[in-house]
Motif scaffolding. Structure first.
Motif, short mmCIF file in Angstrom:
data_model
loop_
_atom_site.label_atom_id
_atom_site.label_comp_id
_atom_site.label_asym_id
_atom_site.label_seq_id
_atom_site.Cartn_x
_atom_site.Cartn_y
_atom_site.Cartn_z
N UNK A 65 65.27 68.07 26.57
CA UNK A 65 64.20 68.05 25.56
C UNK A 65 64.37 69.25 24.62
N UNK A 66 64.68 70.41 25.20
CA UNK A 66 64.88 71.60 24.35
C UNK A 66 66.11 71.43 23.46
N UNK A 67 67.12 70.77 23.99
CA UNK A 67 68.33 70.50 23.19
C UNK A 67 67.96 69.67 21.96
N UNK A 68 67.16 68.64 22.16
CA UNK A 68 66.72 67.81 21.02
C UNK A 68 65.90 68.62 20.03
N UNK A 69 64.98 69.42 20.57
CA UNK A 69 64.12 70.20 19.67
C UNK A 69 64.91 71.23 18.88
N UNK A 70 65.98 71.75 19.49
CA UNK A 70 66.85 72.69 18.73
C UNK A 70 67.57 71.95 17.61
N UNK A 71 67.98 70.72 17.88
CA UNK A 71 68.65 69.93 16.83
C UNK A 71 67.66 69.67 15.69
N UNK A 114 58.49 63.76 10.14
CA UNK A 114 58.24 64.22 11.50
C UNK A 114 59.32 63.63 12.39
N UNK A 115 59.86 64.46 13.29
CA UNK A 115 60.90 63.98 14.21
C UNK A 115 60.48 64.34 15.63
N UNK A 116 60.58 63.37 16.53
CA UNK A 116 60.15 63.57 17.92
C UNK A 116 61.34 63.83 18.83
N UNK A 117 61.09 64.59 19.89
CA UNK A 117 62.03 64.62 21.01
C UNK A 117 61.73 63.36 21.84
N UNK A 118 62.11 63.32 23.09
CA UNK A 118 61.74 62.16 23.91
C UNK A 118 62.91 61.34 24.42
N UNK A 119 64.14 61.76 24.05
CA UNK A 119 65.31 61.14 24.68
C UNK A 119 66.02 62.15 25.58
N UNK A 120 65.28 63.24 25.92
CA UNK A 120 65.84 64.23 26.82
C UNK A 120 65.36 63.92 28.23
N UNK A 121 64.04 64.03 28.40
CA UNK A 121 63.35 63.70 29.66
C UNK A 121 63.69 64.65 30.80
N UNK A 122 64.41 65.75 30.49
CA UNK A 122 64.50 66.91 31.38
C UNK A 122 64.19 68.09 30.47
N UNK A 123 63.78 69.20 31.06
CA UNK A 123 63.47 70.36 30.22
C UNK A 123 64.66 70.74 29.34
N UNK A 124 65.85 70.78 29.94
CA UNK A 124 67.03 71.22 29.19
C UNK A 124 67.31 70.28 28.01
#
Ligand code: NIG
Ligand code: FE
Length: 412
Positions: free
Chosen positions: A157-163, A145-155
């Motif tokens: 966070x989505x960048x992390x989730x795409x990675x 399992x991999x979490x987002x959470x180092x974005x903290x803006x919508x853009x």
């Protein structure tokens, strides 16, 4: 193509009763067969047995285990392995006496990682994360399992989730994604925590749900981070989209995170370094998996979760690495298993059950992963011959993994 593994010294982690998880006393039992074979059928486990009944099958790949042990791959249900750069400077601050909370209050910690992530391209982020993915695969992990959470803006966070999605599309490891917008308050919302939580609910969650880019939601429910009420707000909002929660709870204090997690049917509550009898009672009879991350307690020098008390109280427990730049810069599940044994007095069988079947449950995946069961995904590793199961925790720095099979494919 099928793969036949012969001459397995001990085949371990067998579960024929299709349990979703294993709890209490049963955690110290683990199904084994000595002198065994195992056959895959494409990406699934087809059959296994003892060498006196080894099948002869034409046209299948044969792998001689030469007496090594065959384990189900580790399932690591809690990581933050997509991050940019490192936090070695804060590591020095910590050596000089600052606590994790003090570093965070000074604008370091998670916000420091968020700044770096913002300045790093998506391709570079993927490249850095893939190095960590390759590292954990080499150490026996097959589902993560991999979490987002180092974005903290919508853009971001989505960048992390795409990675994370790109990792799952390009790596043989199975990946589940968790949206952790409420990891810390983004810089633009400094001093306006509730407004940030409203932003997570109003703007981030709908976009994440619409893109179908995360299976779970997480909140850092702890002293100095998000409150029980804010955690409940986010969990309720996520439930509207059918997204279940995995909650960071009780790392820095008895935060109420366990109780709110159970109340809202979280799939897991993770950390649990601060646990009292009431929290153990709250978990009893629930469908929420208590998950311990001993690599974090090791790195921060804080107390370990009371694993024995939880198991003796009849609970299941899972183990995960928490692989992240601030509190657990290692994703090695063998080290996690060793810490569980050495520091929390879990028997090697309990630790293996916790790091495989129970951790698979903590990702909603124990029907397909986490044990040697006919029909489950053929994810396993083969070691050198070992004198006993205890050896895997005892000789924790010895490179004993010889072969790795993921989705039925012999990748090492
Ligand atoms: O699980 N506790 C919150 N999140 C991480 C640490 C994240 C960080 O410091 O970057 C953890 O310990
Ligand atoms: Fe974490």
């Amino acid at each position: 193509m099928s793969l036949l593994v012969k001459n397995i010294g001990t085949l371990i982690g067998i579960d024929e009763s299709h349990r979703e998880w294993v709890e209490g006393k049963a955690m110290s039992e683990i199904g084994t067969i000595e002198n065994a074979w195992l056959l895959t059928d494409g990406c699934r486990i087809a059959d296994y047995g003892t060498m006196d009944s080894v099948p002869s099958i034409e046209g299948c790949e044969v792998l001689d285990a030469e007496g090594g042990w065959l384990f189900p791959s580790f399932c690591d249900s809690h990581t933050h392995l997509v991050w940019a750069g490192s936090r070695d400077q804060e590591f020095l601050d910590k050596l000089n006496g600052l606590s994790y909370e003090e570093i965070a209050k000074r604008g370091g910690g998670i916000l420091n990682s968020a700044d770096r992530l913002h300045d790093t391209s998506e391709d570079e982020l993927y490249r850095q994360a893939m190095e960590r993915v390759e590292e954990i695969i080499a150490n026996g992990t097959g589902l993560v399992e991999i979490k987002s959470g180092y974005g903290l803006t919508l853009e971001d966070e989505l960048k992390m989730l795409r990675v994370i999605r790109r990792i799952s599309q390009t790596s043989p490891i199975a990946v589940r994604a968790t949206f952790l917008g409420a990891h810390a308050v983004g810089r633009a919302y400094a001093g306006r925590q509730q407004e940030y939580v409203d932003y997570v609910c109003r703007d981030m969650l709908p976009a994440v749900a619409e893109q179908g880019i995360a299976q779970f939601v997480d909140v850092f429910c702890d002293r100095g981070f998000f409150t029980v009420e804010q955690t409940a707000q986010i969990m309720k909002e996520a439930a509207k989209y059918g997204i279940r929660a995995k909650i960071h709870a009780n790392e820095l204090a008895v935060s109420g995170g366990v109780e709110v997690g159970v109340e809202h049917n979280a799939l897991s509550v993770d950390h649990l370094e601060s646990m009292g009898d009431e929290q153990i009672a709250a978990l009893k009879g629930s469908k929420t998996m208590p998950t311990m991350l001993p690599g974090c307690a090791f790195f921060l020098g804080i107390s370990y979760p009371p694993a024995r008390k939880m198991i003796e109280g009849g609970l299941p427990v899972a183990l995960a690495s928490d692989f992240n730049p601030g509190t657990a810069p290692s994703g090695n599940m063998r080290f996690v298993v060793a810490l569980a044994s050495i520091k929390m007095k879990m028997t090697p069988a309990e630790a293996i059950n916790a790091a495989t079947l129970n951790s698979a449950y903590a990702m909603g995946e124990s029907r397909d992963y986490g044990s040697i069961t006919r029909g489950k995904v053929a994810n396993f590793f083969i070691t050198k011959p070992m004198p006993s199961l205890a050896y895997i925790a005892y000789a924790h720095q010895t490179p004993i993994i010889r072969h790795i099979v993921l989705n039925g494919e012999h990748i090492k």
